[in-house]
Design an enzyme around this catalytic site. Sequence first.
Site, PDB file in Angstrom:
ATOM      1  N   PHE A  13       0.796  -1.234   0.000  1.00 63.81           N
ATOM      2  CA  PHE A  13       0.000   0.000   0.000  1.00 63.81           C
ATOM      3  C   PHE A  13       0.829   1.284   0.000  1.00 63.81           C
ATOM      4  O   PHE A  13       0.331   2.353  -0.333  1.00 63.81           O
ATOM      5  CB  PHE A  13      -0.942   0.020   1.212  1.00 63.81           C
ATOM      6  CG  PHE A  13      -0.251   0.303   2.523  1.00 63.81           C
ATOM      7  CD1 PHE A  13       0.111   1.605   2.877  1.00 63.81           C
ATOM      8  CD2 PHE A  13       0.069  -0.722   3.412  1.00 63.81           C
ATOM      9  CE1 PHE A  13       0.762   1.872   4.078  1.00 63.81           C
ATOM     10  CE2 PHE A  13       0.712  -0.466   4.606  1.00 63.81           C
ATOM     11  CZ  PHE A  13       1.064   0.838   4.943  1.00 63.81           C
ATOM     12  N   ASN A  14       2.103   1.210   0.417  1.00 67.44           N
ATOM     13  CA  ASN A  14       2.772   2.477   0.774  1.00 67.44           C
ATOM     14  C   ASN A  14       3.176   3.346  -0.416  1.00 67.44           C
ATOM     15  O   ASN A  14       3.105   4.564  -0.327  1.00 67.44           O
ATOM     16  CB  ASN A  14       3.963   2.218   1.709  1.00 67.44           C
ATOM     17  CG  ASN A  14       5.028   1.364   1.107  1.00 67.44           C
ATOM     18  OD1 ASN A  14       4.736   0.472   0.308  1.00 67.44           O
ATOM     19  ND2 ASN A  14       6.261   1.614   1.453  1.00 67.44           N
ATOM     20  N   SER A  18       5.304  -7.300   3.172  1.00 67.59           N
ATOM     21  CA  SER A  18       5.891  -7.621   4.477  1.00 67.59           C
ATOM     22  C   SER A  18       6.579  -8.987   4.470  1.00 67.59           C
ATOM     23  O   SER A  18       6.306  -9.830   3.603  1.00 67.59           O
ATOM     24  CB  SER A  18       4.787  -7.620   5.532  1.00 67.59           C
ATOM     25  OG  SER A  18       3.822  -8.589   5.187  1.00 67.59           O
ATOM     26  N   GLU A  67      10.561  -8.555  -2.365  1.00 66.95           N
ATOM     27  CA  GLU A  67      11.037  -7.241  -1.910  1.00 66.95           C
ATOM     28  C   GLU A  67      10.349  -7.000  -0.571  1.00 66.95           C
ATOM     29  O   GLU A  67       9.180  -6.605  -0.531  1.00 66.95           O
ATOM     30  CB  GLU A  67      10.656  -6.156  -2.931  1.00 66.95           C
ATOM     31  CG  GLU A  67      11.316  -6.317  -4.290  1.00 66.95           C
ATOM     32  CD  GLU A  67      12.782  -5.901  -4.296  1.00 66.95           C
ATOM     33  OE1 GLU A  67      13.202  -5.151  -3.400  1.00 66.95           O
ATOM     34  OE2 GLU A  67      13.510  -6.328  -5.207  1.00 66.95           O
ATOM     35  N   CYS A 117       9.613   1.395   3.022  1.00 67.79           N
ATOM     36  CA  CYS A 117      10.343   0.180   3.420  1.00 67.79           C
ATOM     37  C   CYS A 117      11.788   0.487   3.779  1.00 67.79           C
ATOM     38  O   CYS A 117      12.396  -0.213   4.568  1.00 67.79           O
ATOM     39  CB  CYS A 117      10.290  -0.839   2.298  1.00 67.79           C
ATOM     40  SG  CYS A 117      10.915  -0.198   0.737  1.00 67.79           S
ATOM     41  N   GLU A 166       9.354  -3.819  12.486  1.00 68.57           N
ATOM     42  CA  GLU A 166       9.481  -2.651  11.591  1.00 68.57           C
ATOM     43  C   GLU A 166       8.448  -1.597  12.025  1.00 68.57           C
ATOM     44  O   GLU A 166       7.281  -1.913  12.218  1.00 68.57           O
ATOM     45  CB  GLU A 166       9.195  -3.125  10.164  1.00 68.57           C
ATOM     46  CG  GLU A 166       9.324  -2.056   9.116  1.00 68.57           C
ATOM     47  CD  GLU A 166       8.999  -2.596   7.714  1.00 68.57           C
ATOM     48  OE1 GLU A 166       8.481  -3.725   7.591  1.00 68.57           O
ATOM     49  OE2 GLU A 166       9.258  -1.859   6.757  1.00 68.57           O
TER      50      GLU A 166
HETATM   51  P1  NAD Z   1       1.535  -6.696   3.064  1.00 68.02           P
HETATM   52  O1  NAD Z   1       2.554  -7.779   3.057  1.00 68.02           O
HETATM   53  O2  NAD Z   1       0.489  -6.709   4.094  1.00 68.02           O
HETATM   54  O3  NAD Z   1       0.764  -6.663   1.663  1.00 68.02           O
HETATM   55  C1  NAD Z   1       1.441  -6.717   0.429  1.00 68.02           C
HETATM   56  C2  NAD Z   1       0.547  -7.400  -0.577  1.00 68.02           C
HETATM   57  O4  NAD Z   1       0.275  -8.716  -0.113  1.00 68.02           O
HETATM   58  C3  NAD Z   1      -0.808  -6.714  -0.768  1.00 68.02           C
HETATM   59  O5  NAD Z   1      -1.113  -6.681  -2.140  1.00 68.02           O
HETATM   60  C4  NAD Z   1      -1.758  -7.594  -0.009  1.00 68.02           C
HETATM   61  O6  NAD Z   1      -3.025  -7.642  -0.614  1.00 68.02           O
HETATM   62  C5  NAD Z   1      -1.100  -8.956  -0.077  1.00 68.02           C
HETATM   63  N1  NAD Z   1      -1.458  -9.803   1.090  1.00 68.02           N
HETATM   64  C6  NAD Z   1      -1.813  -9.413   2.325  1.00 68.02           C
HETATM   65  N2  NAD Z   1      -2.056 -10.484   3.115  1.00 68.02           N
HETATM   66  C7  NAD Z   1      -1.856 -11.571   2.374  1.00 68.02           C
HETATM   67  C8  NAD Z   1      -1.935 -12.976   2.618  1.00 68.02           C
HETATM   68  N3  NAD Z   1      -2.276 -13.478   3.803  1.00 68.02           N
HETATM   69  N4  NAD Z   1      -1.648 -13.824   1.596  1.00 68.02           N
HETATM   70  C9  NAD Z   1      -1.274 -13.354   0.405  1.00 68.02           C
HETATM   71  N5  NAD Z   1      -1.177 -12.016   0.115  1.00 68.02           N
HETATM   72  C10 NAD Z   1      -1.473 -11.146   1.069  1.00 68.02           C
HETATM   73  O7  NAD Z   1       2.368  -5.335   3.059  1.00 68.02           O
HETATM   74  P2  NAD Z   1       1.798  -3.860   3.222  1.00 68.02           P
HETATM   75  O8  NAD Z   1       1.301  -3.700   4.601  1.00 68.02           O
HETATM   76  O9  NAD Z   1       0.905  -3.521   2.091  1.00 68.02           O
HETATM   77  O10 NAD Z   1       3.153  -3.031   3.007  1.00 68.02           O
HETATM   78  C11 NAD Z   1       4.070  -2.813   4.027  1.00 68.02           C
HETATM   79  C12 NAD Z   1       5.224  -3.776   3.986  1.00 68.02           C
HETATM   80  O11 NAD Z   1       5.795  -3.836   2.688  1.00 68.02           O
HETATM   81  C13 NAD Z   1       6.348  -3.327   4.913  1.00 68.02           C
HETATM   82  O12 NAD Z   1       6.857  -4.445   5.581  1.00 68.02           O
HETATM   83  C14 NAD Z   1       7.383  -2.752   3.960  1.00 68.02           C
HETATM   84  O13 NAD Z   1       8.696  -2.765   4.449  1.00 68.02           O
HETATM   85  C15 NAD Z   1       7.217  -3.624   2.766  1.00 68.02           C
HETATM   86  N6  NAD Z   1       7.675  -2.951   1.571  1.00 68.02           N
HETATM   87  C16 NAD Z   1       8.825  -3.382   0.965  1.00 68.02           C
HETATM   88  C17 NAD Z   1       9.306  -2.704  -0.145  1.00 68.02           C
HETATM   89  C18 NAD Z   1      10.576  -3.117  -0.838  1.00 68.02           C
HETATM   90  O14 NAD Z   1      10.850  -2.596  -1.908  1.00 68.02           O
HETATM   91  N7  NAD Z   1      11.369  -3.994  -0.280  1.00 68.02           N
HETATM   92  C19 NAD Z   1       8.605  -1.604  -0.644  1.00 68.02           C
HETATM   93  C20 NAD Z   1       7.449  -1.210   0.001  1.00 68.02           C
HETATM   94  C21 NAD Z   1       6.982  -1.889   1.110  1.00 68.02           C
END
Ligand code: NAD
Length: 455
Positions: free
Chosen positions: A110-111, A185, A206, A240, A332
């Site tokens: 989402f971020n 995440s 990522e 992130c 985090e």
């Molecule tokens: P999230 O892991 O909750 O969600 C990411 C994606 O996974 C979304 O599209 C969501 O719909 C999906 N998802 C959620 N629950 C799921 C499940 N049980 N099974 C399968 N898919 C599922 O992450 P978030 O809260 O949207 O974003 C924040 C996290 O992302 C932080 O940890 C951040 O560090 C990380 N992030 C990493 C990068 C990078 O480039 N490394 C960039 C941005 C964010």
Amino acid sequence: MDVLQEMKDYYYTGETKEISFRINQLTKLKKIISFHEDDIINALKADLKRPQFESYVSEIGVILESISFAINNLKKWSKIKKVKTPISQFRSKSYIKQEPYGVVLIIAPFNFPFNLCIEPLIGAIAAGNCAVIKPSEETVNVSNIIQKIFDENFLKKYIRVVQGGKEVITTLIHSKFDYIFFTGSVTVGKIVMKGASENLIPVTLELGGKSPCIINHDANLKTAAERIAWGKFFNAGQICISPDYLLVHNSVKNEFIQELQKVIKRFYGEDIYASPDFARIINEKHTTRLINIIENDKEKIIFGGNYNLEDKYIEPTLINNASWDDKCMEGEIFGPILPIISFDAINEAIEIVNGRPKPLALYLFTENEDVANKVIERTSSGGVCINDVINHYSNHHLPFGGVGNSGMGNYHGEESFKTFSHAKGVLNKSTRINNTLIFPPYSLKKLHAIKKILK
Ligand code: NAD
């Protein structure tokens, strides 16, 4: 999944592999993004109350630049690379051909909900793939714009946007895609990898984690305070690679904290709640999570600490003398809360970093090149910035990705192209000369001969 089969059938027509097709699609994408600039920025405002400047820089400008970079370089990246052939394979030609994987799945968080769908997509298109994009369900407005852009302008059998939550993703990650590119995440990354393993689908993960930021005694404190405050409070800390916590040399800690407080006030004013330049937290769940940190670690707060759940507002907050038992150091932070820990010697800071899972980014402020080299040499992290934060992300010439707990695989620029390509090794042998040495019946004579060649 019939839709996936339809996309695979289209992929196998070979159309998406044509270099001219890839360039045309990227050029079209660039034009459409520019055309929808206001819509995207308004959607980000609605979802994250993000300032226009931050949205342009992080989701439009950087993406337009990245598309141009891919358009200008993809012919070079796609070129067949001739390699040497050992004498044992005389007469053959050998080369490496970059081959697209096929139909790839891109899952975004989402971020930076627009950027993190499109940046990997640029690599997928440049490499000649078809793609399914799954934007975050948390950013409804941005996800709808993404849906509109692709539904109206691209063939659905080429690029398809699929919206939805856990159920949809569960189906997706158990389907036979040719590659999965996941940003999100650590917890969900593990679920994705497990799902992908059923069909042996290669993945890029990522992920996130706690990225440390070290301020050594010889750092330029004024500059450090400005750069850190910018990187930590951009998008209200929901990055992130934002500095998750500070490790500050004891001898400069008080001076640095004073600088930091001054900078925060200069950036956002005395009434940060009223600042148009400070974003909000994505939803109530994450706001409550951050409020819990503030409430738990209250007695250590030296700046900020105010919040408004209804408005999803968390004030930039500094937590002094944080310890690993504090709530703020559990996981985090992903919000505008900045814990500060002190150290007395750079080796101590290195030990602290090495005692934790490998971070996505590591930041160091120092004027001493030897200290910088020592920290780079003795720690492991996805990426590093010396005397800056976050900006290694914006250099298309650098690979971006995690290591260990912060993820696997890289992208950006040519690395994106490589991520979405399989490097296929090809050996093409002439039939004019037929070397029968390796064929049965084997003999001692043949063995002696082969030993002279294979040694
Ligand atoms: P999230 O892991 O909750 O969600 C990411 C994606 O996974 C979304 O599209 C969501 O719909 C999906 N998802 C959620 N629950 C799921 C499940 N049980 N099974 C399968 N898919 C599922 O992450 P978030 O809260 O949207 O974003 C924040 C996290 O992302 C932080 O940890 C951040 O560090 C990380 N992030 C990493 C990068 C990078 O480039 N490394 C960039 C941005 C964010």
